[in-house]
Design a protein around this motif. Structure first.
Motif, PDB file in Angstrom:
ATOM      1  N   SER A  55       0.828  -1.206   0.000  1.00  0.00           N
ATOM      2  CA  SER A  55       0.000   0.000   0.000  1.00  0.00           C
ATOM      3  C   SER A  55       0.862   1.256   0.000  1.00  0.00           C
ATOM      4  O   SER A  55       0.512   2.273  -0.623  1.00  0.00           O
ATOM      5  CB  SER A  55      -0.923   0.013   1.224  1.00  0.00           C
ATOM      6  N   GLU A  56       2.017   1.201   0.659  1.00  0.00           N
ATOM      7  CA  GLU A  56       2.918   2.348   0.680  1.00  0.00           C
ATOM      8  C   GLU A  56       3.600   2.518  -0.671  1.00  0.00           C
ATOM      9  O   GLU A  56       3.825   3.648  -1.139  1.00  0.00           O
ATOM     10  CB  GLU A  56       3.953   2.160   1.788  1.00  0.00           C
ATOM     11  N   ILE A  57       3.928   1.387  -1.311  1.00  0.00           N
ATOM     12  CA  ILE A  57       4.531   1.448  -2.646  1.00  0.00           C
ATOM     13  C   ILE A  57       3.535   2.051  -3.628  1.00  0.00           C
ATOM     14  O   ILE A  57       3.870   2.933  -4.420  1.00  0.00           O
ATOM     15  CB  ILE A  57       4.953   0.045  -3.118  1.00  0.00           C
ATOM     16  N   TYR A  58       2.279   1.593  -3.564  1.00  0.00           N
ATOM     17  CA  TYR A  58       1.253   2.100  -4.470  1.00  0.00           C
ATOM     18  C   TYR A  58       1.056   3.602  -4.284  1.00  0.00           C
ATOM     19  O   TYR A  58       0.871   4.349  -5.253  1.00  0.00           O
ATOM     20  CB  TYR A  58      -0.077   1.388  -4.227  1.00  0.00           C
ATOM     21  N   SER A  59       1.077   4.050  -3.031  1.00  0.00           N
ATOM     22  CA  SER A  59       0.879   5.465  -2.744  1.00  0.00           C
ATOM     23  C   SER A  59       1.967   6.309  -3.389  1.00  0.00           C
ATOM     24  O   SER A  59       1.697   7.364  -3.984  1.00  0.00           O
ATOM     25  CB  SER A  59       0.869   5.690  -1.234  1.00  0.00           C
ATOM     26  N   ARG A  60       3.201   5.844  -3.310  1.00  0.00           N
ATOM     27  CA  ARG A  60       4.310   6.586  -3.903  1.00  0.00           C
ATOM     28  C   ARG A  60       4.243   6.565  -5.427  1.00  0.00           C
ATOM     29  O   ARG A  60       4.531   7.555  -6.094  1.00  0.00           O
ATOM     30  CB  ARG A  60       5.635   6.009  -3.408  1.00  0.00           C
ATOM     31  N   ILE A  61       3.838   5.415  -5.988  1.00  0.00           N
ATOM     32  CA  ILE A  61       3.709   5.321  -7.441  1.00  0.00           C
ATOM     33  C   ILE A  61       2.632   6.284  -7.941  1.00  0.00           C
ATOM     34  O   ILE A  61       2.790   6.924  -8.984  1.00  0.00           O
ATOM     35  CB  ILE A  61       3.368   3.877  -7.858  1.00  0.00           C
ATOM     36  N   TRP A  62       1.550   6.395  -7.191  1.00  0.00           N
ATOM     37  CA  TRP A  62       0.454   7.272  -7.616  1.00  0.00           C
ATOM     38  C   TRP A  62       0.885   8.730  -7.656  1.00  0.00           C
ATOM     39  O   TRP A  62       0.307   9.536  -8.372  1.00  0.00           O
ATOM     40  CB  TRP A  62      -0.744   7.084  -6.701  1.00  0.00           C
ATOM     41  N   GLN A  63       1.932   9.074  -6.896  1.00  0.00           N
ATOM     42  CA  GLN A  63       2.460  10.430  -6.950  1.00  0.00           C
ATOM     43  C   GLN A  63       2.973  10.755  -8.353  1.00  0.00           C
ATOM     44  O   GLN A  63       2.941  11.909  -8.793  1.00  0.00           O
ATOM     45  CB  GLN A  63       3.594  10.588  -5.942  1.00  0.00           C
ATOM     46  N   GLY A  64       3.452   9.726  -9.038  1.00  0.00           N
ATOM     47  CA  GLY A  64       3.909   9.936 -10.410  1.00  0.00           C
ATOM     48  C   GLY A  64       2.776  10.386 -11.312  1.00  0.00           C
ATOM     49  O   GLY A  64       2.973  11.195 -12.225  1.00  0.00           O
ATOM     50  N   CYS A  65       1.581   9.860 -11.047  1.00  0.00           N
ATOM     51  CA  CYS A  65       0.416  10.272 -11.831  1.00  0.00           C
ATOM     52  C   CYS A  65       0.081  11.732 -11.559  1.00  0.00           C
ATOM     53  O   CYS A  65      -0.302  12.478 -12.468  1.00  0.00           O
ATOM     54  CB  CYS A  65      -0.781   9.383 -11.485  1.00  0.00           C
ATOM     55  N   ASP A  66       0.238  12.147 -10.296  1.00  0.00           N
ATOM     56  CA  ASP A  66      -0.053  13.533  -9.931  1.00  0.00           C
ATOM     57  C   ASP A  66       0.839  14.511 -10.692  1.00  0.00           C
ATOM     58  O   ASP A  66       0.413  15.609 -11.050  1.00  0.00           O
ATOM     59  CB  ASP A  66       0.136  13.727  -8.424  1.00  0.00           C
ATOM     60  N   VAL A  67       2.075  14.098 -10.942  1.00  0.00           N
ATOM     61  CA  VAL A  67       3.018  14.965 -11.660  1.00  0.00           C
ATOM     62  C   VAL A  67       2.528  15.257 -13.075  1.00  0.00           C
ATOM     63  O   VAL A  67       2.711  16.357 -13.591  1.00  0.00           O
ATOM     64  CB  VAL A  67       4.414  14.299 -11.712  1.00  0.00           C
TER      65      VAL A  67
ATOM     66  N   ALA B 196      -3.276   8.491 -21.565  1.00  0.00           N
ATOM     67  CA  ALA B 196      -1.954   8.840 -22.088  1.00  0.00           C
ATOM     68  C   ALA B 196      -0.895   8.798 -20.997  1.00  0.00           C
ATOM     69  O   ALA B 196       0.180   8.223 -21.176  1.00  0.00           O
ATOM     70  CB  ALA B 196      -1.993  10.227 -22.731  1.00  0.00           C
ATOM     71  N   TYR B 197      -1.163   9.401 -19.832  1.00  0.00           N
ATOM     72  CA  TYR B 197      -0.097   9.472 -18.835  1.00  0.00           C
ATOM     73  C   TYR B 197       0.183   8.145 -18.163  1.00  0.00           C
ATOM     74  O   TYR B 197       1.247   7.954 -17.563  1.00  0.00           O
ATOM     75  CB  TYR B 197      -0.321  10.596 -17.818  1.00  0.00           C
ATOM     76  N   LYS B 198      -0.730   7.186 -18.270  1.00  0.00           N
ATOM     77  CA  LYS B 198      -0.437   5.860 -17.721  1.00  0.00           C
ATOM     78  C   LYS B 198       0.785   5.247 -18.388  1.00  0.00           C
ATOM     79  O   LYS B 198       1.567   4.534 -17.759  1.00  0.00           O
ATOM     80  CB  LYS B 198      -1.632   4.928 -17.871  1.00  0.00           C
ATOM     81  N   ASP B 199       0.986   5.533 -19.683  1.00  0.00           N
ATOM     82  CA  ASP B 199       2.116   4.965 -20.412  1.00  0.00           C
ATOM     83  C   ASP B 199       3.442   5.469 -19.846  1.00  0.00           C
ATOM     84  O   ASP B 199       4.423   4.721 -19.765  1.00  0.00           O
ATOM     85  CB  ASP B 199       2.019   5.308 -21.894  1.00  0.00           C
TER      86      ASP B 199
ATOM     87  N   MET C 123      -3.828   0.297 -13.266  1.00  0.00           N
ATOM     88  CA  MET C 123      -4.842   0.173 -14.300  1.00  0.00           C
ATOM     89  C   MET C 123      -6.243   0.387 -13.738  1.00  0.00           C
ATOM     90  O   MET C 123      -7.096   0.998 -14.388  1.00  0.00           O
ATOM     91  CB  MET C 123      -4.743  -1.188 -14.978  1.00  0.00           C
ATOM     92  N   ARG C 124      -6.491  -0.095 -12.532  1.00  0.00           N
ATOM     93  CA  ARG C 124      -7.805   0.131 -11.903  1.00  0.00           C
ATOM     94  C   ARG C 124      -8.055   1.618 -11.717  1.00  0.00           C
ATOM     95  O   ARG C 124      -9.146   2.126 -11.973  1.00  0.00           O
ATOM     96  CB  ARG C 124      -7.873  -0.588 -10.564  1.00  0.00           C
ATOM     97  N   HIS C 125      -7.019   2.325 -11.272  1.00  0.00           N
ATOM     98  CA  HIS C 125      -7.182   3.757 -11.025  1.00  0.00           C
ATOM     99  C   HIS C 125      -7.247   4.557 -12.314  1.00  0.00           C
ATOM    100  O   HIS C 125      -7.958   5.561 -12.392  1.00  0.00           O
ATOM    101  CB  HIS C 125      -6.041   4.260 -10.132  1.00  0.00           C
ATOM    102  N   PHE C 126      -6.525   4.130 -13.343  1.00  0.00           N
ATOM    103  CA  PHE C 126      -6.617   4.813 -14.629  1.00  0.00           C
ATOM    104  C   PHE C 126      -8.025   4.672 -15.197  1.00  0.00           C
ATOM    105  O   PHE C 126      -8.554   5.583 -15.822  1.00  0.00           O
ATOM    106  CB  PHE C 126      -5.605   4.231 -15.616  1.00  0.00           C
ATOM    107  N   ALA C 127      -8.628   3.513 -14.998  1.00  0.00           N
ATOM    108  CA  ALA C 127      -9.985   3.304 -15.486  1.00  0.00           C
ATOM    109  C   ALA C 127     -10.938   4.270 -14.798  1.00  0.00           C
ATOM    110  O   ALA C 127     -11.813   4.875 -15.433  1.00  0.00           O
ATOM    111  CB  ALA C 127     -10.410   1.862 -15.225  1.00  0.00           C
ATOM    112  N   THR C 128     -10.759   4.437 -13.490  1.00  0.00           N
ATOM    113  CA  THR C 128     -11.601   5.360 -12.733  1.00  0.00           C
ATOM    114  C   THR C 128     -11.413   6.791 -13.226  1.00  0.00           C
ATOM    115  O   THR C 128     -12.373   7.546 -13.397  1.00  0.00           O
ATOM    116  CB  THR C 128     -11.259   5.280 -11.237  1.00  0.00           C
ATOM    117  N   GLU C 129     -10.153   7.170 -13.456  1.00  0.00           N
ATOM    118  CA  GLU C 129      -9.851   8.519 -13.928  1.00  0.00           C
ATOM    119  C   GLU C 129     -10.497   8.792 -15.279  1.00  0.00           C
ATOM    120  O   GLU C 129     -10.912   9.917 -15.570  1.00  0.00           O
ATOM    121  CB  GLU C 129      -8.333   8.684 -14.050  1.00  0.00           C
ATOM    122  N   SER C 130     -10.577   7.775 -16.125  1.00  0.00           N
ATOM    123  CA  SER C 130     -11.125   7.950 -17.473  1.00  0.00           C
ATOM    124  C   SER C 130     -12.628   7.727 -17.532  1.00  0.00           C
ATOM    125  O   SER C 130     -13.219   7.856 -18.593  1.00  0.00           O
ATOM    126  CB  SER C 130     -10.430   6.971 -18.439  1.00  0.00           C
TER     127      SER C 130
END
Length: 218
Positions: free
Chosen positions: A6-18, A27-30, A146-153
């Motif tokens: 869960s901590e790893i996922y949280s940090r990875i999601w910060q990349g999406c925020d950028v 597009a940004y998922k790639d 991918m689950r979160h990208f689906a929600t975002e889209s």
């Protein structure tokens, strides 16, 4: 001690925020998944002969970190990191890290890419230490994203990838665990996307099988 997923996922999601604001989730998922992949293979295989992935000298995540703040960072990532890595392993599908329309121009692009790389520098994302035997951190992180990208889209996750639980059920339904399964048994997915369904079917098989997939006619 290994960090919690869960901590790893949280940090990875910060990349999406950028990347939010310059492009949509499809597009940004790639870009995020490419950084995740490069960090992972660098931690696992850089400098190690006969590894699962060849990481050419000068094309590791550490070399990408050295590009932070450089005005031509996008071009350098394409030429010195992704290019050699893709050629050495016959890989494709990486996004263009020098695309002005998605990443901005000049200082904006430099800052955005530098910030994205900085997120993946986090010591918690050291995959050489954190991956326990039988625990697929990269695969799980991919499905999480991918689950979160689906929600975002505003789409169902099934439009992005086949959920693991669905793949496992399909694998069981087709009876691939039959004792007569051999390396000559073929499994074909004509719309393989990420390939997750093929991977789950291979896991379910009682022996090695031959996998074939196609996506977008390539």
């Amino acid at each position: 001690m290994a960090v919690k997923k869960s901590e790893i996922y949280s940090r990875i999601w910060q990349g999406c925020d950028v990347l939010r604001g310059g492009m949509d989730a499809s597009a940004y998922k790639d870009y995020v998944l490419s950084l995740l992949f490069i960090r992972y293979v660098s931690d696992k295989y850089a400098g190690k002969p006969f590894g699962g992935i060849t990481v050419p000298p000068g094309s590791s995540f550490a070399d990408m970190v050295a590009l932070k703040g450089k005005p031509d960072i996008g071009d350098q990532i394409n030429k010195n990191i992704i290019g050699p890595l893709a050629r050495a392993n016959k890989l494709g599908g990486f996004p263009d890290f020098n695309e002005d329309s998605k990443l901005g121009k000049g200082k904006e692009k430099t800052e955005r890419l530098s910030d994205l790389i900085a997120v993946f520098e986090d010591p918690a994302l050291n995959f050489s230490r954190n991956r326990a035997d039988g625990d697929d951190i990269l695969g799980d992180a991919y499905e999480y994203l991918m689950r979160h990208f689906a929600t975002e889209s505003g789409k169902s996750k099934g439009q992005f990838y086949t959920p693991a639980e669905v793949s496992r059920v399909i694998a069981q339904i087709i009876g691939v665990r039959n004792p007569k399964t051999t390396a000559e048994t073929t499994i074909y997915d004509p719309t393989c996307g990420s390939g997750s369904l093929l991977i789950r079917v291979a896991d379910e098989a009682g022996a090695k099988v031959s996998l074939y997939g196609q996506e977008k006619g390539r």
